[in-house]
Design an enzyme around this catalytic site. Structure first.
Site, mmCIF file in Angstrom:
data_model
loop_
_atom_site.group_PDB
_atom_site.id
_atom_site.type_symbol
_atom_site.label_atom_id
_atom_site.label_comp_id
_atom_site.label_asym_id
_atom_site.label_seq_id
_atom_site.Cartn_x
_atom_site.Cartn_y
_atom_site.Cartn_z
ATOM 1 N N THR A 294 0.839 -1.200 0.000
ATOM 2 C CA THR A 294 0.000 0.000 0.000
ATOM 3 C C THR A 294 0.875 1.252 0.000
ATOM 4 O OG1 THR A 294 -1.781 -1.130 1.181
ATOM 5 C CG2 THR A 294 -1.773 1.266 1.281
ATOM 6 N N GLN A 324 -6.257 -2.088 -2.331
ATOM 7 C CA GLN A 324 -5.544 -0.895 -1.881
ATOM 8 C C GLN A 324 -4.741 -0.291 -3.029
ATOM 9 O OE1 GLN A 324 -5.495 -3.995 -0.456
ATOM 10 N NE2 GLN A 324 -4.867 -3.872 1.692
ATOM 11 N N GLN A 346 -10.180 2.339 -2.814
ATOM 12 C CA GLN A 346 -9.714 1.942 -1.485
ATOM 13 C C GLN A 346 -8.340 2.562 -1.208
ATOM 14 O OE1 GLN A 346 -9.778 -2.270 -0.695
ATOM 15 N NE2 GLN A 346 -8.832 -2.068 1.312
ATOM 16 N N ASP A 347 -8.219 3.206 -0.027
ATOM 17 C CA ASP A 347 -6.932 3.793 0.413
ATOM 18 C C ASP A 347 -6.447 4.921 -0.505
ATOM 19 O OD1 ASP A 347 -7.118 1.876 2.331
ATOM 20 O OD2 ASP A 347 -5.241 0.874 1.864
ATOM 21 N N ASP A 368 -11.744 3.037 3.651
ATOM 22 C CA ASP A 368 -10.568 3.543 4.386
ATOM 23 C C ASP A 368 -9.807 4.582 3.569
ATOM 24 O OD1 ASP A 368 -11.338 1.540 6.152
ATOM 25 O OD2 ASP A 368 -9.759 0.158 5.545
ATOM 26 N N ARG A 436 -13.327 3.528 11.009
ATOM 27 C CA ARG A 436 -13.149 2.294 11.771
ATOM 28 C C ARG A 436 -11.706 2.235 12.282
ATOM 29 N NH1 ARG A 436 -12.710 -2.922 7.701
ATOM 30 N NH2 ARG A 436 -11.322 -2.025 6.125
ATOM 31 N N TRP A 438 -8.244 1.168 12.639
ATOM 32 C CA TRP A 438 -7.188 0.379 12.023
ATOM 33 C C TRP A 438 -6.163 -0.065 13.074
ATOM 34 C CZ3 TRP A 438 -2.773 2.732 8.626
ATOM 35 C CH2 TRP A 438 -2.031 1.703 8.046
#
Length: 531
Positions: A294, A324, A346-347, A368, A436, A438
């Site tokens: 990532t 990611q 994502q990410d 996220d 959320r 991590w």
């Protein structure tokens, strides 16, 4: 010829020998006892005792600030040893995934050494940094080591990377101890907002630069060949070769630049100015599914301190199927992103570490998509939640604070959360959450934000349906408005707070979370210090 020694002389020699060894032993015992007494004040006393007692330095701390400095010194020694081991370990790589994880760890350990060095220099005899600065740099040093571990998990090469991760010789514990001791010192200095001097690397002319369409750049990037370079990275490489690390402006003309860019740790005070988010786009498509971590999937990876970007879109086009895929990763201390856009799924935006400020930016993503362990403040931004894959849920933030004494958090202030064009017609078919946890001490606040109806009434989501971190996280909401702003049906976790006190909320403002008064004025970017 054998020399004869008389019995009285021999007795005297034996006496002084015993006296000397007894005195040394007593001195060593007192020294060890003193070190043990100091180490008892830390979260990790055993590695503290061992590392400080076995250091080539003979430590005798007299006060708390001196003890903190010595802890950083020992952590630096151990980190340098870890780099030597990691460099040699590279010959064991047998495939691309192992090589990718190893390369990340080596780079991150080098960054940790840089953070420890700058901390040690700042805490030197001239004391040219505040305790707040030291906490920021130590937080980043610890985050780097954790990122090494996470990368190996993502590429499923944990067994290969474990010897590297464990070779850090208790660096993580020593940094954690330094943070714990540093937290005791934070209350002893004047407000960090007032005690630091304004940085002098931006002139009055340059403070107006970000508001001005007429750019006097050191270098110009243009796809059509009308500038100094055709690629952004070529201009960044040229800037890195300059002798004096003063402010350096790179203007990127209109165009779509398909490349991955890196601003190295030693390439500081870069100002990257585009023609506007609709016109200047830097894009790529790396992803974890494509074999990258990532961290290294980022279209733009920014490490050099004092980085400023204006009027640029950073995009990752890997798409929702590739997992990611980062558009921008920033580990730049005192960095600013003004009127920029970050597009991914994502990410999307990795606010990796240190102090960061985002003003009037647009962030697009699904899962996220604002994540990391920086102290990051977003003001007057618009967060657009996109349509995810069928069966997925959307989560805006995943903050990565993994030590209770790190001075990090994601603060979203005076901003808006809305459904993007692709999600808006089907928003009721997907659940969307504010964040959320991590990591164990995840910390996120939304303050005075517009929350549209797409946000689930519970507000926040558990990590993979577990009870992980629910009592150690800190999630807060303060004076939000809009269809989903009511906290009546929010989660009942111990770590969730419907904030009512302005004093509590002010801890997460630009003035306090990132010490904004001391450096934001010099950037020329508009900002709000308080609530």
């Amino acid at each position: 010829m054998v020399m004869k020694v008389s019995l009285p002389l021999l007795s005297i020699l034996i006496f002084f020998s015993l006296f000397f060894h007894t005195t040394v032993a007593r001195s060593h015992h007192r020294h060890s006892s003193r070190i043990r007494t100091w180490c008892k004040k830390t979260p990790h006393p055993k590695p503290c005792n061992y590392c400080m007692s076995n250091s080539r330095h003979h430590f005798r701390p007299k006060h708390t600030s001196e003890f903190r400095k010595m802890l950083v010194q020992v952590a630096l020694e151990r980190a340098l040893s870890a780099i030597t081991y990691t460099s040699q370990y590279g010959q064991n790589c047998q495939n691309d995934k192992e090589k990718a994880a190893w390369a990340d760890c080596l780079k991150l350990f080098h960054n940790t050494v840089s953070q420890l060095n700058v901390t040690l220099e700042g805490l030197g005899t001239k004391l040219n940094c505040s305790n707040f600065d030291a906490q920021t740099w130590l937080s980043a040093a610890l985050t780097n080591i954790e990122t090494c571990r996470v990368g190996s998990l993502e590429l499923n090469v944990t067994n290969f990377i474990t010897p590297i991760y464990t070779s850090n010789n208790n660096v993580s514990e020593l940094i954690s101890n330094s943070l714990a001791i540093g937290s005791q010192l934070l209350g002893t200095e004047e407000s960090h907002n007032e005690s630091e001097k304004f940085p002098n690397w931006v002139s009055k002319h340059d403070r107006r630069l970000l508001q001005n369409a007429n750019i006097r750049a050191n270098l110009v990037v243009a796809k059509d060949g009308s500038g100094n370079f055709r690629t952004v990275q070529a201009a960044l490489d040229a800037a890195a070769r300059r002798r004096v690390q003063s402010k350096f402006i790179i203007y990127v003309k209109k165009g779509v630049y398909t490349e991955n860019i890196q601003v190295s740790n030693t390439n500081s005070k870069i100002m990257l100015v585009g023609a506007g988010i609709r016109y200047t786009v830097i894009t790529s498509s790396r992803s974890v599914s494509g074999g990258y971590t990532t961290y290294n999937s980022a279209t733009a990876g920014i490490n050099g301190p004092g980085f400023i970007a204006r009027g640029i879109t950073f995009r990752n086009t890997a798409g929702p199927l590739k997992g990611q895929a980062v558009a921008l990763m920033s580990a730049s201390d005192l960095s600013v992103f003004y009127r920029c856009a970050f597009q991914g799924y994502q990410d999307t935006l990795m606010v990796h570490s240190q102090r960061q400020f985002y003003r009037e930016c647009y962030i697009f993503g699904t899962i996220d998509f604002i994540f990391g362990n920086a102290a990051a403040v977003f003001q007057n931004c618009i967060i657009y939640v996109r349509k995810p894959l069928w069966g997925q849920v959307n989560v805006i933030t995943a903050q990565g604070r993994n030590d209770p004494f790190q001075n990090t958090a994601i603060s979203i202030h005076n901003s808006q959360v809305r459904a993007a064009a692709d999600l808006k017609p089907v928003a009721s078919s997907y659940k969307t959450y504010l964040g959320r946890p991590w990591m164990q001490y995840s910390r996120v606040v939304f303050m005075k934000c517009y929350l549209d109806s797409l946000i689930n009434p519970a507000g926040w989501l558990q990590w993979q349906r577990s009870n992980f971190a629910l009592s150690t996280l800190y999630y807060g909401e303060y004076k939000n408005f809009g269809p989903a702003s009511s906290t009546r049906y929010r989660v009942k976790w111990p770590g969730f707070h419907a904030i009512t006190s302005p004093n509590v909320a002010s801890m997460f403002t630009a003035g306090n979370l990132i010490a904004g008064r001391s450096w934001l004025p010099a950037t020329g970017v508009p900002f709000t210090t308080g609530l």
